[in-house]
Design an enzyme around this catalytic site. Structure first.
Site, mmCIF file in Angstrom:
data_model
loop_
_atom_site.group_PDB
_atom_site.id
_atom_site.type_symbol
_atom_site.label_atom_id
_atom_site.label_comp_id
_atom_site.label_asym_id
_atom_site.label_seq_id
_atom_site.Cartn_x
_atom_site.Cartn_y
_atom_site.Cartn_z
ATOM 1 N N TYR A 183 0.848 -1.200 0.000
ATOM 2 C CA TYR A 183 0.000 0.000 0.000
ATOM 3 C C TYR A 183 0.875 1.239 0.000
ATOM 4 O O TYR A 183 2.037 1.216 0.428
ATOM 5 C CB TYR A 183 -0.946 0.016 1.210
ATOM 6 C CG TYR A 183 -0.234 0.150 2.545
ATOM 7 C CD1 TYR A 183 0.191 -0.974 3.242
ATOM 8 C CD2 TYR A 183 0.018 1.406 3.097
ATOM 9 C CE1 TYR A 183 0.847 -0.855 4.450
ATOM 10 C CE2 TYR A 183 0.678 1.535 4.307
ATOM 11 C CZ TYR A 183 1.082 0.405 4.985
ATOM 12 O OH TYR A 183 1.744 0.528 6.179
ATOM 13 N N CYS A 184 0.306 2.333 -0.521
ATOM 14 C CA CYS A 184 0.970 3.635 -0.470
ATOM 15 C C CYS A 184 -0.120 4.701 -0.451
ATOM 16 O O CYS A 184 -1.298 4.372 -0.301
ATOM 17 C CB CYS A 184 1.938 3.823 -1.633
ATOM 18 S SG CYS A 184 1.148 3.705 -3.250
ATOM 19 N N THR A 185 0.233 5.960 -0.591
ATOM 20 C CA THR A 185 -0.735 7.046 -0.392
ATOM 21 C C THR A 185 -1.950 6.940 -1.308
ATOM 22 O O THR A 185 -3.077 6.869 -0.857
ATOM 23 C CB THR A 185 -0.048 8.409 -0.622
ATOM 24 O OG1 THR A 185 1.236 8.380 -0.020
ATOM 25 C CG2 THR A 185 -0.878 9.527 -0.054
ATOM 26 N N GLY A 198 -4.876 3.116 -2.910
ATOM 27 C CA GLY A 198 -4.025 3.364 -1.750
ATOM 28 C C GLY A 198 -4.787 3.667 -0.470
ATOM 29 O O GLY A 198 -5.974 3.355 -0.329
ATOM 30 N N VAL A 199 -4.087 4.273 0.467
ATOM 31 C CA VAL A 199 -4.674 4.586 1.773
ATOM 32 C C VAL A 199 -5.837 5.568 1.612
ATOM 33 O O VAL A 199 -6.837 5.482 2.311
ATOM 34 C CB VAL A 199 -3.600 5.185 2.715
ATOM 35 C CG1 VAL A 199 -4.218 5.560 4.062
ATOM 36 C CG2 VAL A 199 -2.445 4.206 2.905
#
Ligand SMILES: [Zn+2]
Ligand SMILES: [Zn+2]
Length: 320
Positions: free
Chosen positions: A198-200, A226-227
């Site tokens: 996961y990332c932004t 993402g998040v």
């Protein structure tokens, strides 16, 4: 003055509300320079600020401005055949989230240092991880339990203030560190387990999950959007904890007042989620500081690390 401001606020239509948008699209672009010129002219005409990175593999966009102007921008951008059906993430802005507009052509739209390894076709990144919606992440956990590993695809300083519960946080100062860490074998023990990256906003995991697949990880997933997209669904009631670091003047987003504070002041260890810019104007490092320490100039000065602080490069990193 106050009256004038109130009157203005009352009569200001909601379309002028400041917003920040994030989106990306991996698609082959034959002429990145022409796309750059078009995007720059478009943003300039709409008074948008932020950062756009363009490469032969696609585009990565973070922009702030009035909602109506951003909507016009998205409509225009989506007319380009490669950019149909853009998945745009919207968030609240302040109207001063970016100092300027930067539209650049680079080797990569996210800087993994592996432009020649990345393969992109009209459907996006070739060989990427399986996309999971927020609900599908929870389903995977129900089915596979503790075998599932969350793998943070961001830099360690971002994870210091927010991350998925129990996530593995690689010791990365920049996105370029991932290839070295993966090649070092540090995460080989995860190769047979379900790994959820996961990332932004999802862009870094498009590339990271493909790099992991190519290195023999057998079951790699990526959280779609993402998040940001996950938190739209679950806010602080799911598996995400803390604040989300963002690459603009806001520095962090919270998904409600009940967000956990995961970070600690670098001076006194008091819990805090607030990064500040180093007091030295030329230094681009960020320091995690509590309210008390932040008011003391000496605390906000990261010297003598100024020149070498690894986070000094955060402003030049790709947003995601
Ligand atoms: Zn402190
Ligand atoms: Zn400094």
């Amino acid at each position: 003055m106050d009256e004038a401001r109130c009157a203005g606020a009352d009569s200001a239509p909601a379309v002028r509300e400041p917003k920040v948008i994030l989106f990306y699209r991996f698609t082959p672009l034959e002429d990145p320079a022409a796309i750059r010129l078009w995007q720059h002219t478009l943003c300039d005409a709409l008074s948008l600020r932020g950062r756009i990175l363009i490469s032969r593999h696609g585009i990565n966009v973070t922009l702030g401005g009035a909602m109506s102007d951003l909507k016009r921008y998205v409509r225009s951008t989506a007319t380009y055949p490669g950019f149909h059906g853009l998945d745009v993430k919207w968030s609240e802005g302040t109207g001063r989230d970016f100092a300027r507009l930067r539209v650049r052509v680079r080797d990569e739209v996210v800087s993994f240092g592996a432009p020649d390894e990345l393969e992109v076709d009209r459907d996006g990144v070739v060989g990427g991880g399986v996309r999971l919606s927020a609900r599908q992440v929870h389903e995977l956990l129900e089915q596979r339990g503790d075998d599932v590993v969350f793998f943070d695809g961001r830099n360690a300083f971002e994870a210091a203030i927010g991350r998925f519960r129990g996530a593995i946080v690689p010791d990365t100062d920049t996105t370029r560190d991932f290839v070295r860490l993966l090649d070092s074998g540090a995460y080989d023990h995860l190769k047979s387990r379900p790994v959820v990256t996961y990332c932004t906003g999802g862009v870094r995991c498009e590339v990271l999950s493909a790099l992991m697949n190519a290195r023999g990880f057998e079951e790699v997933y990526q959280i779609d959007g993402g998040v940001l997209r996950y938190a739209q669904e679950f806010a602080n009631d799911g598996l995400w904890e803390g604040s989300l670091f963002v690459f603009d003047e806001r520095l962090a987003m919270r998904f409600g007042d009940d967000a956990t504070v995961l970070g600690h002041c670098e001076r006194c260890a008091t819990p805090t989620s607030r990064y500040r810019n180093c007091a030295e104007a030329a230094c681009r490092a960020l320091i995690l500081l509590c309210e008390d320490c932040a008011v003391r100039h000496s605390s906000r000065d990261c010297g003598p690390r100024h020149a070498t602080a690894p986070r000094a490069r955060w402003r030049s990193l790709s947003p995601s």
